[in-house]
Design an enzyme around this catalytic site. Structure first.
Site, PDB file in Angstrom:
ATOM      1  N   CYS A  89      45.060  47.677  43.864  1.00  0.00           N
ATOM      2  CA  CYS A  89      44.378  46.390  43.689  1.00  0.00           C
ATOM      3  C   CYS A  89      45.095  45.275  44.463  1.00  0.00           C
ATOM      4  O   CYS A  89      45.065  45.265  45.686  1.00  0.00           O
ATOM      5  CB  CYS A  89      44.239  46.073  42.204  1.00  0.00           C
ATOM      6  N   TYR A  90      45.806  44.369  43.778  1.00  0.00           N
ATOM      7  CA  TYR A  90      46.528  43.325  44.516  1.00  0.00           C
ATOM      8  C   TYR A  90      47.519  43.956  45.505  1.00  0.00           C
ATOM      9  O   TYR A  90      47.648  43.486  46.641  1.00  0.00           O
ATOM     10  CB  TYR A  90      47.269  42.414  43.528  1.00  0.00           C
ATOM     11  N   GLU A 178      44.985  54.263  37.285  1.00  0.00           N
ATOM     12  CA  GLU A 178      45.701  54.383  36.006  1.00  0.00           C
ATOM     13  C   GLU A 178      44.801  54.171  34.798  1.00  0.00           C
ATOM     14  O   GLU A 178      45.163  54.509  33.674  1.00  0.00           O
ATOM     15  CB  GLU A 178      46.889  53.399  35.976  1.00  0.00           C
TER      16      GLU A 178
END
Ligand code: XMP
Length: 516
Positions: A89-90, A178
């Site tokens: 993500c980031y 996750e």
């Protein structure tokens, strides 16, 4: 040296789950702050065999001021040591941005279960289907990658849902492997840690036990250490680990507050002195607690008084035994949670892990990197009985917060007997392992009943039986009526002061699990 995958925490809500999943795959993983990591990567390299690094998600935009950059030092180190890198993500956006890719806000959030279309099934996406369900939670997205990268997958809104460096082991995933909703999440982690990072997968609890015993021995030497033992799984496991390292130089202090459950103090005494030969100071402080609690009805005041006496007694003993070290049963989630400060206090929690640091002792937290279920495994491996290893949560202030109103030896005795009946019947019904907690609460009201043809005017017991995953939210349990009936009949028959039993059918929120 132990193999380790380091997870850099950029503040994402699922960060701890990344470490969790990796440990589930038998590789040790630790979460570190990026600033610490950028400064001391060499230090970590001396402590662990760093096999891979994961950059977590986070609330920033890569082009915002507050956002972090990958330091030159960090990049040099991972290139020199050929350490694979995975951005989630980031972290995915950060790698792309730092290497010259284009990151933009897509205006709307891509949130929830999303379909990705896998273009290349190599590297991290090996063995995945052409279309996969994944969990997304982002509003910025990588629009373009530089030439030395290839795109592995896309979604309807994100042209780069996964990427790979053409020559080096650098990967990015816009989605969250996750999170359980990413159906192939574990396959993706397996690809990363075994195929890409070439881990052997030899993280075993036995290694943890041997390693930490050695470390504790080295730290404490022939000095003394002290621990407040509550009988809960965390403090008990920490105590046995340290006992294995320094034997009788560990002084374990158990304070009998008079607020424990039926036979609990006796059972703790037996386990730690008969099954283990601990240097146990068993302090009978019942009178001191009851005296201090006299006349107090306010729940917060009860908690304050109990916490204060507990600390005072512990301080007295610590002064007496001349210890240099204080052992705390802090576990990993405690450290994550203590970083988050709630805007207002719902309850002032008291537990033995929360002793003040003003004792002037050096603190050792042998379980600080472990999750609860890992602590339970270690507890079993160290030989602790199931009643401790799988103990349900029990609050530090004990039965005092299950007596609504004034706490007296008599009122505690009623709730203690009722609690024992609830425990026995729930155990007999086979429901024990499906429930988070099950207990009795003594209410400060009397009602009219008829027992043995005689009018009675007696106390009421409320039953609190809940299911929960982490205690933060909970549902009242749908217990079979037959079990509730047996509990109710036994309580009113066996406890002479009670003529009514009610069942609490409130979830948390709006209620809390404990009544006070
Ligand atoms: P509540 O009542 O806030 O409880 O919904 C959530 C969980 O925390 C336990 N609890 C405590 N545990 N010290 C503890 O160690 C405390 O002071 C304390 N108060 C509540 C409660 O039993 C439930 O599992």
């Amino acid at each position: 040296m132990i193999e380790c995958i380091l997870v850099l925490d950029f503040g994402g809500q699922y960060c701890h789950l990344i470490a969790r999943r990796i440990r589930e795959l038998a590789v040790y993983s630790e979460i570190v702050q990026p600033s610490v990591m950028f400064e001391d990567l060499e230090g970590y390299g001396k402590k662990y065999n760093i096999k891979g690094i994961i950059l977590s998600g986070g609330p920033y935009s890569v082009y915002e001021n507050g956002s972090q950059r990958l330091s030159n030092n960090f990049m040099r180190y991972i290139v020199e040591h050929k350490i694979p890198l995975l951005g989630i993500c980031y972290g995915h956006q950060l790698i792309a941005y730092c290497d010259g890719g284009k990151v933009k806000s897509i205006g709307k959030k891509e949130y929830g279960i999303t379909k990705i279309f896998v273009k290349k099934h190599n590297g991290i996406l090996k063995g995945l289907n052409k279309e996969e369900k994944v969990w997304m939670s982002h509003s910025d997205t990588v629009m373009e990658m530089p030439e030395d990268y290839e795109i592995l997958a896309h979604t309807d809104n994100s042209p780069v849902a996964a990427f790979k460096h053409k020559e080096r082991e650098i990967y990015g995933l816009q989605f969250h492997p996750e999170v359980i909703h990413t159906e192939s999440g574990m396959k993706i982690f397996r690809n990363f840690i075994y195929d890409i990072c070439k881990c052997k997968g030899n993280w075993r609890m036995e290694d943890f036990i041997d390693g930490s015993i050695k470390e504790i021995k080295k730290k404490i030497g022939d000095k003394k250490a002290i621990i407040a033992l509550s009988g809960g799984v965390d403090s008990s496991t920490a105590a046995i680990l340290v006992y294995r390292a320094i034997g009788k130089n560990l002084i374990a202090v158990f304070i009998d507050t008079g607020l424990m459950r039926k036979n609990e103090p006796e059972s703790i005494k037996r386990i730690f002195t008969k099954e283990f030969d601990l240097n146990l100071r068993f302090i009978d402080a019942k009178n001191r607690f009851f005296k201090a609690l006299k006349g107090i009805e306010d729940p917060e005041e009860k908690r304050r008084v109990i916490g204060e006496i507990f600390i005072r007694i512990f301080e007295e003993i610590a002064g007496d035994v001349n210890a240099d070290f204080l052992i705390q049963g802090t576990i990993y989630p405690d450290r994550i949670e203590s970083g988050i400060k709630s805007a207002f206090t719902i309850k002032t929690h008291h537990n033995v892990g929360g002793l003040p640091t003003t004792l002037g002792l050096k603190i050792i937290e042998p379980l600080r990197d472990l999750y609860k279920d890992e602590v339970r495994i270690i507890a079993k491996k160290l030989g602790l009985p199931d009643e401790i290893a799988y103990r349900h949560p029990f609050p530090g202030p004990g039965l005092a917060i299950r007596v609504i109103g004034e706490v007296t030896p008599e009122s505690v005795e009623i709730v203690r007997e009722a609690d024992a009946i609830v425990k026995e019947e729930i155990k007999n019904s086979g429901l024990e392992n499906e429930l988070w907690q099950f207990f009795a609460v003594l209410l400060p009201i009397k009602t009219v009943g008829v027992q043995g043809d005689i009018r009675t005017y007696r106390n009421t017991i409320a039953l609190r039986i809940v299911q929960s995953v982490d205690g933060m939210t909970a549902n009242f349990a749908r217990i079979p009526y037959d079990t509730l009936e047996r509990i109710s009949t036994r309580i009113t028959n066996e406890i002479p002061y009670v003529n009514r039993v009610v069942y609490d059918i409130t979830h948390k929120p709006p209620a809390t699990i404990e009544w006070e």
